[in-house]
Motif scaffolding. Sequence first.
Motif, mmCIF file in Angstrom:
data_model
loop_
_atom_site.group_PDB
_atom_site.id
_atom_site.type_symbol
_atom_site.label_atom_id
_atom_site.label_comp_id
_atom_site.label_asym_id
_atom_site.label_seq_id
_atom_site.Cartn_x
_atom_site.Cartn_y
_atom_site.Cartn_z
ATOM 1 N N LYS A 162 3.579 12.889 5.225
ATOM 2 C CA LYS A 162 3.992 12.398 3.918
ATOM 3 C C LYS A 162 5.490 12.620 3.697
ATOM 4 O O LYS A 162 6.044 13.672 3.997
ATOM 5 N N VAL A 163 6.160 11.586 3.171
ATOM 6 C CA VAL A 163 7.591 11.628 2.874
ATOM 7 C C VAL A 163 7.765 11.454 1.369
ATOM 8 O O VAL A 163 7.201 10.533 0.778
ATOM 9 N N ILE A 177 11.692 5.796 -4.924
ATOM 10 C CA ILE A 177 10.714 5.040 -4.137
ATOM 11 C C ILE A 177 9.452 5.892 -3.997
ATOM 12 O O ILE A 177 9.532 7.115 -3.832
ATOM 13 N N ASP A 178 8.308 5.245 -4.064
ATOM 14 C CA ASP A 178 7.039 5.969 -3.962
ATOM 15 C C ASP A 178 6.937 6.705 -2.621
ATOM 16 O O ASP A 178 7.566 6.306 -1.630
ATOM 17 N N PRO A 179 6.137 7.765 -2.564
ATOM 18 C CA PRO A 179 5.954 8.502 -1.305
ATOM 19 C C PRO A 179 5.549 7.586 -0.158
ATOM 20 O O PRO A 179 4.955 6.521 -0.356
ATOM 21 N N ALA A 180 5.884 8.009 1.051
ATOM 22 C CA ALA A 180 5.674 7.181 2.232
ATOM 23 C C ALA A 180 5.125 8.035 3.377
ATOM 24 O O ALA A 180 4.857 9.228 3.219
ATOM 25 N N ALA A 238 7.458 -1.985 5.215
ATOM 26 C CA ALA A 238 6.161 -2.073 5.883
ATOM 27 C C ALA A 238 5.198 -1.143 5.149
ATOM 28 O O ALA A 238 5.607 -0.138 4.572
ATOM 29 N N PHE A 239 3.913 -1.508 5.186
ATOM 30 C CA PHE A 239 2.912 -0.746 4.429
ATOM 31 C C PHE A 239 1.659 -0.549 5.272
ATOM 32 O O PHE A 239 1.323 -1.361 6.131
ATOM 33 N N ILE A 240 0.978 0.567 4.994
ATOM 34 C CA ILE A 240 -0.371 0.772 5.515
ATOM 35 C C ILE A 240 -1.300 0.982 4.318
ATOM 36 O O ILE A 240 -0.839 1.212 3.192
ATOM 37 N N SER A 241 -2.585 0.907 4.564
ATOM 38 C CA SER A 241 -3.542 1.046 3.465
ATOM 39 C C SER A 241 -3.549 2.478 2.930
ATOM 40 O O SER A 241 -3.277 3.437 3.669
ATOM 41 N N GLY A 258 0.859 -1.170 0.000
ATOM 42 C CA GLY A 258 0.000 0.000 0.000
ATOM 43 C C GLY A 258 0.893 1.217 0.000
ATOM 44 O O GLY A 258 1.696 1.407 -0.902
ATOM 45 N N ILE A 259 0.848 2.018 1.062
ATOM 46 C CA ILE A 259 1.728 3.170 1.220
ATOM 47 C C ILE A 259 2.858 2.791 2.184
ATOM 48 O O ILE A 259 2.608 2.253 3.266
ATOM 49 N N ARG A 260 4.082 3.066 1.777
ATOM 50 C CA ARG A 260 5.239 2.716 2.595
ATOM 51 C C ARG A 260 5.214 3.457 3.928
ATOM 52 O O ARG A 260 4.777 4.599 4.011
ATOM 53 N N VAL A 261 5.736 2.779 4.963
ATOM 54 C CA VAL A 261 5.946 3.400 6.274
ATOM 55 C C VAL A 261 7.444 3.416 6.549
ATOM 56 O O VAL A 261 8.100 2.369 6.528
ATOM 57 N N VAL A 262 7.985 4.604 6.777
ATOM 58 C CA VAL A 262 9.408 4.739 7.099
ATOM 59 C C VAL A 262 9.579 4.539 8.597
ATOM 60 O O VAL A 262 8.977 5.251 9.405
ATOM 61 N N ARG A 263 10.400 3.564 8.964
ATOM 62 C CA ARG A 263 10.632 3.239 10.366
ATOM 63 C C ARG A 263 12.096 3.435 10.720
ATOM 64 O O ARG A 263 12.938 3.648 9.844
ATOM 65 N N LEU A 264 12.412 3.351 12.008
ATOM 66 C CA LEU A 264 13.776 3.609 12.468
ATOM 67 C C LEU A 264 14.793 2.715 11.781
ATOM 68 O O LEU A 264 15.904 3.140 11.462
ATOM 69 N N GLN A 265 14.438 1.447 11.546
ATOM 70 C CA GLN A 265 15.395 0.532 10.945
ATOM 71 C C GLN A 265 15.718 0.882 9.491
ATOM 72 O O GLN A 265 16.681 0.367 8.933
ATOM 73 N N ASN A 266 14.899 1.739 8.887
ATOM 74 C CA ASN A 266 15.207 2.194 7.528
ATOM 75 C C ASN A 266 16.249 3.307 7.517
ATOM 76 O O ASN A 266 16.846 3.584 6.463
#
Length: 417
Positions: A275-276, A303-306, A261-264, A241-249
Amino acid sequence: MSEFPTQRLDEFIADGSVLLGRGDVISKDDIEAHPGPYPIYSSSAHNNGKFGEYGKFMFDEELITWSVDGGGYFFYRAKHKYSVTNVCGYMRLRGEKLHPKFVYYSLANQHRYLTFDYTTKAHPSVIKKQYWLPTIAREQQQKIAAILTGIDTAIEKTEALIAKYQQIKAGLMHDLFTRGVTANGKLRPPREQAPELYQQTLMGWIPKEWAVKDLSYALESVVDGPFGSNLKTEHYVVDPGIRVVRLQNVVEFDYNDNDKAFISDRHANFLLRNKVVGGDVLIAGLGEERYPVGRACCYPDDIDPAINKADCFRARCNPGVMKNRFFMLFLNSGMARRQVRRYEQGVTRPRINTGNLKRLSIGVPDLNEQVQIVAKFDAVQSVIQVEPRFSIRASSRRINGRKFGWQVEYFCGIPQA
């Protein structure tokens, strides 16, 4: 386990081919009372398990050791004078049935598929029932060990080259943010040679043309991720879906795209503030032992927006004042790291909030010089970049992959193409 005939480790113990033991308690007082050059190995998986040095030694022979309390990792110990602590086990091989290096590689390969922790410890009584060894001729064991040793040597040489370039990069970062770059793309002469080119500030010596400002001066916006019910486990989806940027990234200088990781799309529409997009600066608001708080990277353009998650800040600079990539480099510099430590909070995991982040001071060159500084850094970074096909780090990954292929083929009986 393998196409080779095998025996469980306790069978080798029963016939006298293998002896298992535990190390001794070596206290800080012991070490201080008997200083010396001989290594002490303990339960850590890092630094080859080395804990310190000592004036006494327990062994002067070839052994295999493993961490009882630290996850059960195995280590090959060539003949030298050393000791192991009580949170380590040691394995002594007797007779000519088993080749030590081959046994080490076989055990290390099996360890990939087992889990030990501080609840399930790798005591000798436990591992002797969980590990198996192929019963093949010693000559064949020696050949297999020689191949894997050769691959390990190639990995060590490649990693040494990476470390060399990392040192070059660290030195360059220091020079870029204390000396800057002239219009012709060269570093300014050192302050010792041309003191008239520099000014002393609370951050240290920097070029006199640079203005000293708080980060808030350069920022158009900085946004922490959504907290609490705004982004919960149930909002994540399996299908992209939409990317989620997390600390491990967020690693220093680079975006780690391996952890996804993704959210709807629907829920992302409620989080437009977070938005990133490509070129945005991502900053870790939370740190740990190997990953410092305040580390930063830029979100890739391809990479697509996140959406950024909590403790992972998204920052954008005022384009008329500062380039995003220059800002990212500064956050990873020693000059920024020293300031971050003054504002860190937390005991086990240091953190910084966006308010304190904006209080950091930065030397601001003109935009043209910022572009030159970024270009000089990128020229070195490209050598050790993750993505290029022929990069040093990519070579290291290929060699590690080749080693794993050999281990799978020899110890699991699965031929590799």
